[in-house]
Design a protein around this motif. Structure first.
Motif, mmCIF file in Angstrom:
data_model
loop_
_atom_site.group_PDB
_atom_site.id
_atom_site.type_symbol
_atom_site.label_atom_id
_atom_site.label_comp_id
_atom_site.label_asym_id
_atom_site.label_seq_id
_atom_site.Cartn_x
_atom_site.Cartn_y
_atom_site.Cartn_z
ATOM 1 N N THR A 56 -43.056 6.290 71.522
ATOM 2 C CA THR A 56 -42.584 7.094 70.390
ATOM 3 C C THR A 56 -42.585 6.290 69.095
ATOM 4 O OG1 THR A 56 -41.169 8.364 71.889
ATOM 5 C CG2 THR A 56 -40.671 8.498 69.545
ATOM 6 N N GLU A 57 -42.114 5.044 69.156
ATOM 7 C CA GLU A 57 -42.113 4.192 67.969
ATOM 8 C C GLU A 57 -43.534 3.915 67.482
ATOM 9 O OE1 GLU A 57 -39.972 0.754 69.157
ATOM 10 O OE2 GLU A 57 -37.986 1.707 69.016
ATOM 11 N N ALA A 62 -47.587 4.852 63.235
ATOM 12 C CA ALA A 62 -48.914 5.318 62.825
ATOM 13 C C ALA A 62 -48.811 6.444 61.793
ATOM 14 C CB ALA A 62 -49.704 5.780 64.048
ATOM 15 N N ALA A 63 -47.865 7.374 62.015
ATOM 16 C CA ALA A 63 -47.675 8.467 61.057
ATOM 17 C C ALA A 63 -47.182 7.938 59.709
ATOM 18 C CB ALA A 63 -46.684 9.486 61.620
ATOM 19 N N ARG A 66 -50.109 6.375 57.809
ATOM 20 C CA ARG A 66 -50.980 7.395 57.212
ATOM 21 C C ARG A 66 -50.359 7.976 55.944
ATOM 22 N NH1 ARG A 66 -51.874 8.801 62.717
ATOM 23 N NH2 ARG A 66 -50.255 10.422 62.583
ATOM 24 N N ALA A 67 -49.051 8.215 55.984
ATOM 25 C CA ALA A 67 -48.373 8.733 54.786
ATOM 26 C C ALA A 67 -48.407 7.716 53.647
ATOM 27 C CB ALA A 67 -46.924 9.099 55.124
ATOM 28 N N GLN A 68 -48.255 6.430 53.961
ATOM 29 C CA GLN A 68 -48.311 5.394 52.925
ATOM 30 C C GLN A 68 -49.698 5.311 52.307
ATOM 31 O OE1 GLN A 68 -46.983 1.944 55.023
ATOM 32 N NE2 GLN A 68 -44.859 2.655 55.196
ATOM 33 N N TYR A 69 -50.753 5.384 53.126
ATOM 34 C CA TYR A 69 -52.114 5.370 52.592
ATOM 35 C C TYR A 69 -52.349 6.562 51.668
ATOM 36 C CZ TYR A 69 -53.131 1.890 56.212
ATOM 37 O OH TYR A 69 -53.129 0.777 56.996
#
Length: 270
Positions: A56-57, A62-63, A66-69
């Motif tokens: 889960t971590e 990873a999510a 992706r949001a930071q990119y």
């Protein structure tokens, strides 16, 4: 954690098997006692929970990346759009034969360039309020009436100006340290990864380096919290030294307002 659980379960199982092998020659039964089985089941459950938590971590990290990119790409697009808008306005003014008034900067960077010899107590107090307690310390400040009045009182001891996006980013990436509140004195933490920023400013929506750079450079709504999180920047002595520190920048010295030229001084002191 997962490795220790597997090891403990194997240790319990091996210990029991050795005991069973030793007793089987004396006609003892091979069934597992209830107390041993309970321990084995608990260890297996802990192992499964740890594996599930780890997975889960991993998905959450990873999510978050992706949001930071995605936000970093939006910030780059915003900076490029602002620069194109200024270029267009300058061209229009030049074509019409007018002068273009550059927008006033909202962010300044202040560097202390002199020590405390022959310093007035009020000047010393203002430098303490600005967090400039040592020579070659630097801080970001919001440009407003209050800070400008304070800067006037200590102008012979500082060099300041309006940093570029490149200078702001390099300061935070290369010389950035965060602040962690403790029961005693605050702890100085190196900004080695995004996790340090997320722990200090995550509840304000700032979770990575580019979020912090954007909030500082644009003087966003959480500028105060982001700036307080940053430890005052400890800079090197500039290459070539600082000649004529007692004279103002307009007189060929170093002190005072150097506007956009502060970025050149920052690059020398990184």
């Amino acid at each position: 954690m997962l490795r220790s659980l597997v090891g403990s379960e194997m240790c319990i199982r091996d210990r029991y098997q050795r005991r069973v092998r030793g007793q089987s020659g004396r006609g003892m039964s091979d069934t597992v006692p209830e107390s041993i089985q309970v321990k084995l089941d608990a260890a297996a459950k802990q192992q499964a929970d740890a594996a599930e938590r780890k997975q889960t971590e991993k998905v959450e990290r990873a999510a978050a990346r992706r949001a930071q990119y995605k936000r970093a790409a939006e910030y780059a697009s915003e900076y490029a759009s602002q620069e194109r808008g200024l270029i267009r306005l300058r061209r229009q003014a030049r074509a019409a034969g007018n002068y273009f008034a550059e927008p006033e900067s909202k962010l300044m960077f202040v560097i202390r360039i002199r020590g405390m010899c022959d310093m007035h107590p009020k000047t010393k107090k203002i430098l303490q309020l600005l967090r400039l307690r040592q020579i070659h310390l630097g801080v970001f400040l919001r440009v407003n009436k209050a800070t400008q009045e304070m800067i006037k009182r200590v102008e012979p001891y500082i060099a300041y100006g309006y940093p570029s996006l490149k200078a702001t980013r390099e300061l935070i990436y290369k010389r950035g340290f965060g602040k962690k509140k403790t029961l005693g004195q605050a702890q100085r933490l190196a900004l080695t990864d995004n996790q340090v920023i997320a722990e200090g400013l995550g509840h304000f929506g700032i979770s990575c380096f580019e979020d912090l750079v954007h909030e500082i450079y644009t003087v966003g709504p959480r500028f105060k919290e982001a700036n307080n999180f940053l430890w005052p920047f400890k800079l090197n002595s500039p290459k070539g030294g600082l000649p004529k520190k007692r004279y103002g920048f307009n007189e060929g010295g170093q002190a005072g307002n150097r506007e956009e030229n502060i970025s050149k001084l920052i690059s020398k002191m990184l």
